[in-house]
Design a protein around this motif. Sequence first.
Motif, PDB file in Angstrom:
ATOM      1  N   GLY A   1      45.534  75.002  51.326  1.00 18.93           N
ATOM      2  CA  GLY A   1      46.937  75.296  51.615  1.00 18.93           C
ATOM      3  C   GLY A   1      47.735  75.601  50.368  1.00 18.93           C
ATOM      4  O   GLY A   1      48.574  76.515  50.348  1.00 18.93           O
ATOM      5  N   ALA A   2      47.478  74.835  49.300  1.00 16.13           N
ATOM      6  CA  ALA A   2      48.175  75.093  48.046  1.00 16.13           C
ATOM      7  C   ALA A   2      47.820  76.473  47.497  1.00 16.13           C
ATOM      8  O   ALA A   2      48.691  77.200  46.997  1.00 16.13           O
ATOM      9  CB  ALA A   2      47.829  74.007  47.029  1.00 16.13           C
ATOM     10  N   GLY A   3      46.537  76.841  47.585  1.00 14.46           N
ATOM     11  CA  GLY A   3      46.128  78.154  47.094  1.00 14.46           C
ATOM     12  C   GLY A   3      46.750  79.295  47.883  1.00 14.46           C
ATOM     13  O   GLY A   3      47.172  80.306  47.305  1.00 14.46           O
ATOM     14  N   ILE A   4      46.837  79.139  49.211  1.00 19.03           N
ATOM     15  CA  ILE A   4      47.464  80.187  50.030  1.00 19.03           C
ATOM     16  C   ILE A   4      48.944  80.316  49.689  1.00 19.03           C
ATOM     17  O   ILE A   4      49.465  81.427  49.507  1.00 19.03           O
ATOM     18  CB  ILE A   4      47.278  79.867  51.528  1.00 19.03           C
ATOM     19  N   SER A   5      49.634  79.186  49.588  1.00 18.55           N
ATOM     20  CA  SER A   5      51.066  79.217  49.265  1.00 18.55           C
ATOM     21  C   SER A   5      51.294  79.816  47.881  1.00 18.55           C
ATOM     22  O   SER A   5      52.211  80.617  47.685  1.00 18.55           O
ATOM     23  CB  SER A   5      51.648  77.803  49.321  1.00 18.55           C
ATOM     24  N   PHE A   6      50.451  79.431  46.916  1.00 16.88           N
ATOM     25  CA  PHE A   6      50.579  79.954  45.554  1.00 16.88           C
ATOM     26  C   PHE A   6      50.376  81.463  45.541  1.00 16.88           C
ATOM     27  O   PHE A   6      51.115  82.195  44.879  1.00 16.88           O
ATOM     28  CB  PHE A   6      49.559  79.261  44.655  1.00 16.88           C
ATOM     29  N   THR A   7      49.376  81.937  46.276  1.00 17.53           N
ATOM     30  CA  THR A   7      49.109  83.379  46.316  1.00 17.53           C
ATOM     31  C   THR A   7      50.259  84.140  46.966  1.00 17.53           C
ATOM     32  O   THR A   7      50.686  85.183  46.459  1.00 17.53           O
ATOM     33  CB  THR A   7      47.806  83.642  47.083  1.00 17.53           C
TER      34      THR A   7
ATOM     35  N   GLY B   1      56.923  86.803  45.982  1.00 18.29           N
ATOM     36  CA  GLY B   1      58.193  86.228  45.572  1.00 18.29           C
ATOM     37  C   GLY B   1      58.479  86.203  44.091  1.00 18.29           C
ATOM     38  O   GLY B   1      59.642  86.120  43.683  1.00 18.29           O
ATOM     39  N   GLN B   2      57.456  86.270  43.259  1.00 15.01           N
ATOM     40  CA  GLN B   2      57.668  86.055  41.832  1.00 15.01           C
ATOM     41  C   GLN B   2      58.586  87.104  41.207  1.00 15.01           C
ATOM     42  O   GLN B   2      59.519  86.772  40.473  1.00 15.01           O
ATOM     43  CB  GLN B   2      56.327  86.040  41.086  1.00 15.01           C
ATOM     44  N   ASP B   3      58.335  88.378  41.496  1.00 14.83           N
ATOM     45  CA  ASP B   3      59.118  89.442  40.861  1.00 14.83           C
ATOM     46  C   ASP B   3      60.598  89.370  41.221  1.00 14.83           C
ATOM     47  O   ASP B   3      61.457  89.734  40.413  1.00 14.83           O
ATOM     48  CB  ASP B   3      58.558  90.816  41.257  1.00 14.83           C
ATOM     49  N   ALA B   4      60.900  88.914  42.422  1.00 19.22           N
ATOM     50  CA  ALA B   4      62.299  88.838  42.844  1.00 19.22           C
ATOM     51  C   ALA B   4      62.986  87.585  42.321  1.00 19.22           C
ATOM     52  O   ALA B   4      64.179  87.614  41.998  1.00 19.22           O
ATOM     53  CB  ALA B   4      62.386  88.876  44.374  1.00 19.22           C
TER      54      ALA B   4
ATOM     55  N   ALA C   1      57.421  72.893  48.070  1.00 22.87           N
ATOM     56  CA  ALA C   1      58.324  73.264  46.982  1.00 22.87           C
ATOM     57  C   ALA C   1      57.566  73.367  45.668  1.00 22.87           C
ATOM     58  O   ALA C   1      57.793  74.304  44.872  1.00 22.87           O
ATOM     59  CB  ALA C   1      59.451  72.239  46.874  1.00 22.87           C
ATOM     60  N   ALA C   2      56.657  72.420  45.417  1.00 26.72           N
ATOM     61  CA  ALA C   2      55.864  72.480  44.188  1.00 26.72           C
ATOM     62  C   ALA C   2      54.980  73.720  44.160  1.00 26.72           C
ATOM     63  O   ALA C   2      54.810  74.354  43.110  1.00 26.72           O
ATOM     64  CB  ALA C   2      55.011  71.220  44.066  1.00 26.72           C
ATOM     65  N   ASN C   3      54.421  74.095  45.309  1.00 25.25           N
ATOM     66  CA  ASN C   3      53.564  75.285  45.361  1.00 25.25           C
ATOM     67  C   ASN C   3      54.326  76.540  44.967  1.00 25.25           C
ATOM     68  O   ASN C   3      53.860  77.346  44.150  1.00 25.25           O
ATOM     69  CB  ASN C   3      52.997  75.450  46.773  1.00 25.25           C
ATOM     70  N   TYR C   4      55.503  76.723  45.545  1.00 26.28           N
ATOM     71  CA  TYR C   4      56.239  77.961  45.301  1.00 26.28           C
ATOM     72  C   TYR C   4      56.911  77.968  43.939  1.00 26.28           C
ATOM     73  O   TYR C   4      57.069  79.038  43.334  1.00 26.28           O
ATOM     74  CB  TYR C   4      57.244  78.196  46.430  1.00 26.28           C
TER      75      TYR C   4
END
Length: 256
Positions: free
Chosen positions: A130-136, A142-145, A183-186
Amino acid sequence: MLDATTRSGGTATVAPTAAATELALTAATVPTGLAARCSRVLLSPWSRLSLLVALLVAAGTTVLLLEPQRLLADGWPPQLGGAAAALVFAVAYGLCTVAFVPRPLLNLAAGALFGSQIGLGAALAGTVLGAGISFTLGRMLGQDALRPLLRGRWLKAADGQLSRHGFRSMLAVRLFPGVPFAAANYCAAVSRMGYVPFLLATALGSIPNTAAYVVAGARASTPTSPAFLIAMAAIAVPALVGAVVAWRKRHHLKRR
């Protein structure tokens, strides 16, 4: 006798051909330009962030409709058993965490369904998945924005800590019971942390809390047993310590 086309060196024939070629090129260029503009809009950072939000809302709605908490009362489907059941549960666990299902509930279900040892393995596998999916999802959509919005002092400090000291920072976050899992994942996805430190820290840092809940779920039928009481203490004490630390930090910030 030579006609007008021949005498003019083929002008009457060449001119229409050139005009037709130019029109064909123009017709081919307009859709291409429109497609390029549409692609830029669809692949823009804010469009991808909107897609991420839509996916998370859809996942959360699906979970509310399916009610995964019924596993605690109804049990696992009888047609699945052994390692296959644990594997399917781990995959379902990972997908549920992406949809914001509380991990304590899933950990209790893992212990109640599979016992302490197999339940712990399935819960940890689902946690990392789950953490890997959320991180991906956060990194790709979301990162660029969101990175240009990291202007506040605390946001920059958190980003710098996660980016420069990814493994130990995420390990501390996973060990601290007060930080929400999603929240930690994102937050990690928006930072410049790598995949390997993130997943390794998640796996190691999630063991104590996950084990406590899994054991509690496995021994829930005997609430007076030493294993159950130790598991409950392992859940309550870190939560109490985390609440005290958070209160002291907040009080200290107010005084400053």
